[in-house]
Write a protein that holds these residues in place. Sequence first.
Motif, PDB file in Angstrom:
ATOM      1  N   LEU A  87       0.826  -1.215   0.000  1.00 49.76           N
ATOM      2  CA  LEU A  87       0.000   0.000   0.000  1.00 49.76           C
ATOM      3  C   LEU A  87       0.857   1.261   0.000  1.00 49.76           C
ATOM      4  O   LEU A  87       0.476   2.277  -0.593  1.00 49.76           O
ATOM      5  N   ALA A  88       2.019   1.209   0.648  1.00 49.07           N
ATOM      6  CA  ALA A  88       2.934   2.361   0.624  1.00 49.07           C
ATOM      7  C   ALA A  88       3.376   2.655  -0.798  1.00 49.07           C
ATOM      8  O   ALA A  88       3.433   3.820  -1.218  1.00 49.07           O
ATOM      9  N   GLU A  89       3.689   1.608  -1.566  1.00 43.10           N
ATOM     10  CA  GLU A  89       4.094   1.822  -2.953  1.00 43.10           C
ATOM     11  C   GLU A  89       2.968   2.452  -3.762  1.00 43.10           C
ATOM     12  O   GLU A  89       3.200   3.329  -4.594  1.00 43.10           O
ATOM     13  N   VAL A  90       1.737   2.022  -3.513  1.00 43.36           N
ATOM     14  CA  VAL A  90       0.585   2.609  -4.216  1.00 43.36           C
ATOM     15  C   VAL A  90       0.430   4.083  -3.850  1.00 43.36           C
ATOM     16  O   VAL A  90       0.347   4.961  -4.723  1.00 43.36           O
ATOM     17  N   LEU A  91       0.386   4.384  -2.556  1.00 46.08           N
ATOM     18  CA  LEU A  91       0.159   5.768  -2.121  1.00 46.08           C
ATOM     19  C   LEU A  91       1.304   6.685  -2.525  1.00 46.08           C
ATOM     20  O   LEU A  91       1.072   7.832  -2.935  1.00 46.08           O
ATOM     21  N   ASN A  92       2.533   6.221  -2.401  1.00 45.11           N
ATOM     22  CA  ASN A  92       3.682   7.049  -2.797  1.00 45.11           C
ATOM     23  C   ASN A  92       3.628   7.388  -4.283  1.00 45.11           C
ATOM     24  O   ASN A  92       3.960   8.499  -4.682  1.00 45.11           O
ATOM     25  N   GLU A  93       3.207   6.422  -5.103  1.00 46.45           N
ATOM     26  CA  GLU A  93       3.112   6.671  -6.541  1.00 46.45           C
ATOM     27  C   GLU A  93       1.956   7.609  -6.866  1.00 46.45           C
ATOM     28  O   GLU A  93       2.093   8.526  -7.666  1.00 46.45           O
ATOM     29  N   VAL A  94       0.807   7.410  -6.220  1.00 46.46           N
ATOM     30  CA  VAL A  94      -0.367   8.257  -6.475  1.00 46.46           C
ATOM     31  C   VAL A  94      -0.088   9.703  -6.107  1.00 46.46           C
ATOM     32  O   VAL A  94      -0.432  10.628  -6.849  1.00 46.46           O
ATOM     33  N   TYR A  95       0.573   9.920  -4.977  1.00 43.95           N
ATOM     34  CA  TYR A  95       0.834  11.278  -4.509  1.00 43.95           C
ATOM     35  C   TYR A  95       2.131  11.861  -5.055  1.00 43.95           C
ATOM     36  O   TYR A  95       2.391  13.058  -4.880  1.00 43.95           O
ATOM     37  N   GLY A  96       2.949  11.065  -5.691  1.00 43.87           N
ATOM     38  CA  GLY A  96       4.194  11.563  -6.270  1.00 43.87           C
ATOM     39  C   GLY A  96       5.221  11.997  -5.247  1.00 43.87           C
ATOM     40  O   GLY A  96       6.118  12.784  -5.544  1.00 43.87           O
ATOM     41  N   ARG A  97       5.083  11.499  -4.029  1.00 45.05           N
ATOM     42  CA  ARG A  97       6.037  11.813  -2.963  1.00 45.05           C
ATOM     43  C   ARG A  97       5.946  10.716  -1.911  1.00 45.05           C
ATOM     44  O   ARG A  97       5.066   9.858  -1.973  1.00 45.05           O
ATOM     45  N   THR A  98       6.840  10.748  -0.933  1.00 47.07           N
ATOM     46  CA  THR A  98       6.834   9.729   0.111  1.00 47.07           C
ATOM     47  C   THR A  98       5.754  10.053   1.135  1.00 47.07           C
ATOM     48  O   THR A  98       5.900  10.957   1.947  1.00 47.07           O
ATOM     49  N   VAL A  99       4.666   9.313   1.057  1.00 45.97           N
ATOM     50  CA  VAL A  99       3.589   9.409   2.041  1.00 45.97           C
ATOM     51  C   VAL A  99       3.850   8.386   3.148  1.00 45.97           C
ATOM     52  O   VAL A  99       3.710   8.681   4.322  1.00 45.97           O
ATOM     53  N   CYS A 100       4.218   7.193   2.740  1.00 46.69           N
ATOM     54  CA  CYS A 100       4.539   6.104   3.664  1.00 46.69           C
ATOM     55  C   CYS A 100       5.982   5.680   3.405  1.00 46.69           C
ATOM     56  O   CYS A 100       6.288   5.144   2.336  1.00 46.69           O
ATOM     57  N   PRO A 101       6.894   5.920   4.333  1.00 48.32           N
ATOM     58  CA  PRO A 101       8.307   5.605   4.086  1.00 48.32           C
ATOM     59  C   PRO A 101       8.562   4.103   3.950  1.00 48.32           C
ATOM     60  O   PRO A 101       7.933   3.295   4.623  1.00 48.32           O
ATOM     61  N   LEU A 102       9.484   3.783   3.062  1.00 49.60           N
ATOM     62  CA  LEU A 102       9.890   2.399   2.837  1.00 49.60           C
ATOM     63  C   LEU A 102      11.314   2.135   3.310  1.00 49.60           C
ATOM     64  O   LEU A 102      11.763   1.000   3.304  1.00 49.60           O
ATOM     65  N   GLY A 103      12.024   3.188   3.722  1.00 50.87           N
ATOM     66  CA  GLY A 103      13.389   3.028   4.201  1.00 50.87           C
ATOM     67  C   GLY A 103      14.352   2.697   3.070  1.00 50.87           C
ATOM     68  O   GLY A 103      14.988   1.652   3.071  1.00 50.87           O
ATOM     69  N   ILE A 104      14.427   3.598   2.105  1.00 49.56           N
ATOM     70  CA  ILE A 104      15.264   3.384   0.939  1.00 49.56           C
ATOM     71  C   ILE A 104      16.722   3.196   1.358  1.00 49.56           C
ATOM     72  O   ILE A 104      17.238   3.908   2.206  1.00 49.56           O
ATOM     73  N   VAL A 105      17.362   2.194   0.781  1.00 53.50           N
ATOM     74  CA  VAL A 105      18.760   1.888   1.081  1.00 53.50           C
ATOM     75  C   VAL A 105      19.651   2.672   0.117  1.00 53.50           C
ATOM     76  O   VAL A 105      19.385   2.697  -1.084  1.00 53.50           O
ATOM     77  N   GLN A 106      20.664   3.314   0.665  1.00 54.44           N
ATOM     78  CA  GLN A 106      21.617   4.037  -0.181  1.00 54.44           C
ATOM     79  C   GLN A 106      22.477   3.032  -0.940  1.00 54.44           C
ATOM     80  O   GLN A 106      23.096   2.167  -0.346  1.00 54.44           O
ATOM     81  N   ARG A 107      22.482   3.131  -2.259  1.00 55.14           N
ATOM     82  CA  ARG A 107      23.254   2.195  -3.085  1.00 55.14           C
ATOM     83  C   ARG A 107      24.664   2.730  -3.289  1.00 55.14           C
ATOM     84  O   ARG A 107      24.895   3.926  -3.314  1.00 55.14           O
ATOM     85  N   ASP A 108      25.604   1.803  -3.442  1.00 56.17           N
ATOM     86  CA  ASP A 108      27.010   2.182  -3.647  1.00 56.17           C
ATOM     87  C   ASP A 108      27.190   2.849  -5.001  1.00 56.17           C
ATOM     88  O   ASP A 108      26.599   2.524  -5.978  1.00 56.17           O
TER      89      ASP A 108
END
Length: 197
Positions: free
Chosen positions: A176-197
Amino acid sequence: MQNELIKIDYTGNPAPLGLLGFGMTTVLLNIHNAGFVPISSMILSMGIFYGGIAQVIAGIMEWKKGNTFASTAFISYGFFWLTLVGLLVLPKIGWWDAIPESANTMGVYLSMWGLFTLVMFVGTFKLNKALQFVFGSLTILFVLLAAGEFSGNTIFGTIAGYEGIICGLSAIYTGLAEVLNEVYGRTVCPLGIVQRD
């Protein structure tokens, strides 16, 4: 010099479908494992249609997008649900031996899925913290279920039920976080993005 056409992908993100199919089915089965409801056609139907078929469809869509991790996860867990329902139903309808499967048989089955999940969990270290939680808690769930089958101690199944509800809810949140974040075009529900090397 020949001009190369840039192919733009306008298809939707299939990951929420796969995560919700997995998460909702996992919660319902583990409400049973925790002792709140008996096994029923409601759980088995979810296992076939939403946990099973919908996840396989999501996995095929991820394959078309070139996402090996998600394709492998969704197709595999989709067929996990279908095989689990088969293990429960086939002997009862006479399509296989009426002799009950031994605890060791189901324990080996669950152990194999636990090993697969552990390796997939390692793959989430490059994705996000929400998926790390889903796969980490799922690994624990398979260990508890296998321990219950091998030992015959029902307390493992009950503990697995509560832990499985948490695992399933985490997958529902992630989908649901992926759905809401995409619909709103911003982070509504954080997913804890990992910093890539």
